[in-house]
Motif scaffolding. Structure first.
Motif, PDB file in Angstrom:
ATOM      1  N   ASP A  66       0.825  -1.208   0.000  1.00  0.00           N
ATOM      2  CA  ASP A  66       0.000   0.000   0.000  1.00  0.00           C
ATOM      3  C   ASP A  66       0.863   1.263   0.000  1.00  0.00           C
ATOM      4  OD1 ASP A  66       0.915  -0.087   2.671  1.00  0.00           O
ATOM      5  OD2 ASP A  66      -0.916  -1.110   3.281  1.00  0.00           O
ATOM      6  N   GLU A 568      -5.563  -4.188   0.416  1.00  0.00           N
ATOM      7  CA  GLU A 568      -4.212  -3.751   0.733  1.00  0.00           C
ATOM      8  C   GLU A 568      -4.038  -3.859   2.245  1.00  0.00           C
ATOM      9  OE1 GLU A 568      -3.667   0.139  -0.941  1.00  0.00           O
ATOM     10  OE2 GLU A 568      -3.732  -0.608  -3.007  1.00  0.00           O
ATOM     11  N   TYR A 571      -5.517  -1.087   4.593  1.00  0.00           N
ATOM     12  CA  TYR A 571      -6.978  -1.071   4.649  1.00  0.00           C
ATOM     13  C   TYR A 571      -7.480  -2.058   5.695  1.00  0.00           C
ATOM     14  CZ  TYR A 571     -11.854  -1.593   3.188  1.00  0.00           C
ATOM     15  OH  TYR A 571     -13.227  -1.643   3.173  1.00  0.00           O
TER      16      TYR A 571
END
Length: 664
Positions: A66, A568, A571
């Motif tokens: 990410d 990701e 998240y």
């Protein structure tokens, strides 16, 4: 500390992102780095927005991550979308002849790397615009400290089929970018430990196809359907060398029936499709179960329903695969977790299909099937075990009547191949007795139906013993347990590591075998867990429902994603924090989502000459919900042309307001 870098390449379909990303990835892999790549692309040949990420690391990585450290922009749209994402001490590389980079788009300490592409490529004569990629790639190799001589080797292999002149041109143009960066910029400080260990760099679909050939697959049928098509491509390319008959059929009904016929005839057979194609195959799946024909089917999920999102990922076909065809019949459903697992499971699937004489369904998804990554050199093996089950090569006349569906304690009946002397039988899709005689008409016998059905279903009880049960990974006294299935294993693993490093004790429990299901083992683990969160890429939590159906256990919460893009790590970490704090999941449109929605409206209604600029949240103005107010300006001059309003709750586009209604 493990060194790593994530490079993004943004442009449009037709800009040559794949070749650039592939060259970068193979350069890193040949130097001994681990690589994980993901390409977010559209269902068109030219145009649209393509976003490719390549993550390189000295240690194994399990997702595309990410972060964004460097960015190659191939068009203006990509600069505006992704330049703000680049982390400090990173860089944005672009063709300064055609593109502009507003310094306001960059975070602090992000290097702007403009390349005069026309001047750098002029010595090589008339070159295609796509060659800007090769110039940028050369500059990138310098900035992140990779070995340019290794890149030369990759380019030579890539363009070998086009001749030495093409190789020399590509190498020369890449060197021009490398030399220009050397003269005008300083490297970004990456100091790598290159082991130069050679590792395969392949996709999940390539691993499945290669493993099928290794396992002795001799028949493959398919109708092209993204994201399963690359299995067909591999099979066609290698059919002659591997001795595989490959058939591209007129539709998926023909695909599955041909594969069933091949399996029934005695060769190892496989077919593959995506969700829409599998919907057509489902009656055939029941046929394979009824006549007890061995068959391997690969179902690669994409966003649905209907045509849905042909080039985006999702985990929303589990219900369909588990419920394929009508009635109860034995079949095995398995969801591999990564590229290496996909290879091993494919071999195992062929053995299970023949040993238990049933269809085995491998359920993948676009992320797993299409993303390439480096795997360990010994992950792909030639010396795999082959178990063809109870196949009889003869049936002496003194043995009496051959009973293809003989009632046995195991549920597995002795199998002969068609053409075996003294062993003729009917393989009917109607219910039948031990000899294959139909019991669905004048010979209807409830007792025979009961026993033949029990015989078939007993195979699943036996098969479960061959399948590895799920195991808890991480600290046993964790505060939170993340559950997952299929391709989410790697990203959950990285999220768990981040959570533990930040002080939240976490572990994970990953499931691979969907049917038959290890209910007892799952319950033993889950009853000891303090809080359970199921992570899956669909709207309705399909696996958590399956888990509840099999075990009676309900998970405490869900982390769901259904926008077509994969999870990701950050998240998942943020969502775990929300759950642990007792906050409800917000469905409101975020700032970044509002920006994406504005780009969508601009592209579809206003053309490519504008872009969203200032954004703010405002009260509803009588609309009934708060809205994102988004100023839209021309790309060239920056002149405000108007504003958009996007509903915070519904995401509704409340229309284009000309410049007189601009945000104040």
């Amino acid at each position: 500390m493990m060194r790593e870098v994530t490079i993004g390449i943004g442009g449009a379909a037709g800009d040559g992102l794949d070749k650039s990303g592939d060259t970068l990835a193979k350069t890193a892999a040949r130097l001994g780095l681990y690589v994980y790549a993901y390409n977010s692309y559209q269902s068109i040949i030219r145009g649209g927005h393509i976003w490719l990420r390549v993550r390189c690391s000295e240690g194994k990585v399990y997702s595309h991550g990410d972060q964004l450290n460097l960015f190659i922009a191939l068009n203006q749209d990509s600069i505006e979308r992704h330049a703000p994402e680049v982390n400090p001490r990173g860089a944005v590389i672009f063709n300064s002849d055609k593109l502009k980079l507003d310094p306001a788009l960059l975070r602090n300490n992000v290097l702007s790397v403009p390349l005069p592409v026309a001047a750098l490529t002029k010595p090589f004569g008339r070159v295609q615009p796509v060659m800007q990629n090769t110039v940028a790639l050369g500059a990138l190799i310098f900035l992140i400290g990779l070995n340019f001589e290794t890149t030369i080797g990759v380019l030579a292999d890539t363009f070998q089929h086009k001749g030495q002149a093409v190789i020399d041109q590509n190498v020369g143009i890449a060197r021009a970018g490398y030399d220009y960066a050397t003269e005008h910029f300083v490297p970004l400080g990456y100091q790598w430990d290159f082991t130069r260990i050679q590792r395969p760099f392949i996709t999940g679909n390539e691993a499945i196809a290669l493993a099928a050939a290794t396992a002795g697959c001799k028949f493959y049928s398919a109708y092209p359907m993204t994201p399963a098509s690359s299995i067909l491509h591999w099979m066609v390319a290698h059919a002659e060398n591997c001795g595989i008959v490959v058939k591209q059929c007129e539709d998926e009904i023909a695909v599955v029936n041909m594969a069933i016929g091949a399996g029934h005839a005695g060769v190892r057979a496989m077919c593959a499709t995506s969700g829409g194609g599998f919907a057509l195959m489902t009656e055939g799946v029941g046929m394979a179960g009824m006549i007890e024909a061995p068959l391997v089917i690969v179902e690669v999920q994409r966003g649905g329903p209907s045509t849905g999102l042909p080039t985006k990922t999702e985990q929303a076909d589990l219900n369909q695969v588990l419920g394929a065809s009508q009635g109860d019949f034995p079949r095995i459903v398995v969801a591999p977790s990564d590229v290496t697992d996909a290879s091993h499971i494919t071999v195992q699937a062929f053995n299970l299909a023949e040993k238990y004489q049933l269809p085995v369904l491998i359920i993948s998804d676009l992320l797993l099937s299409e993303h390439p990554e480096t795997i360990e050199p010994d992950a792909l093996r030639r010396d795999v075990a082959i178990d063809r089950g109870e196949i009889l090569t003869e049936w002496p006349s003194g043995n009496g009547t051959y009973k293809r569906y003989q009632l046995t304690a195991s549920g597995i009946s002795p199998r002969v191949l068609p053409g075996t002397a003294n062993a003729a039988y009917v393989a009917a899709t109607d219910e039948h007795d031990e000899e294959g005689i139909l019991i669905s008409d004048m010979f209807t016998t409830p007792a025979v139906r009961r026993k033949i059905q029990e015989k078939r279903m007993r195979k699943l009880e036996l098969a479960l013993r061959d399948l590895e049960a799920p195991k808890l990974e991480g600290p046993g006294d964790a505060d939170v347990t993340l559950l997952g299935w299929g391709s989410t294993r790697g990203v959950i693993k990285e999220a768990v590591a981040i959570l533990n490093a930040a002080g939240t004790r976490a572990n994970q429990l990953h499931f691979k075998w969907m049917l038959p299901f290890h209910a007892r083992e799952a319950l033993e683990i889950l009853r000891r867990c303090k809080k359970t969160i199921c992570v899956e890429g669909n709207y309705s939590g399909q696996f958590s429902r399956h888990l509840r159906a099999e075990t009676g256990l309900t998970v405490d919460d869900h982390i769901l994603k259904y926008d077509g893009e994969p999870f990701e790590p950050d998240y998942i970490v943020q969502e775990v924090g929300r759950v642990m704090e007792g906050r409800s999941r917000s469905l409101e449109v975020t700032l970044e989502e509002a920006k994406e929605m504005a780009y969508h409206y601009i592209r579809t209604h206003l053309g490519e000459g504008m872009r969203p600029v200032a954004m703010k949240l405002a009260k509803g103005d009588g609309i009934g919900e708060d809205v994102w107010q988004i100023q839209v300006a021309t790309r060239e001059s920056g002149q405000i042309r108007g504003a958009l309003k996007i509903g915070l709750r519904t995401g509704a586009m409340y229309g284009w307001q000309p410049v007189a209604s601009k945000v104040t």
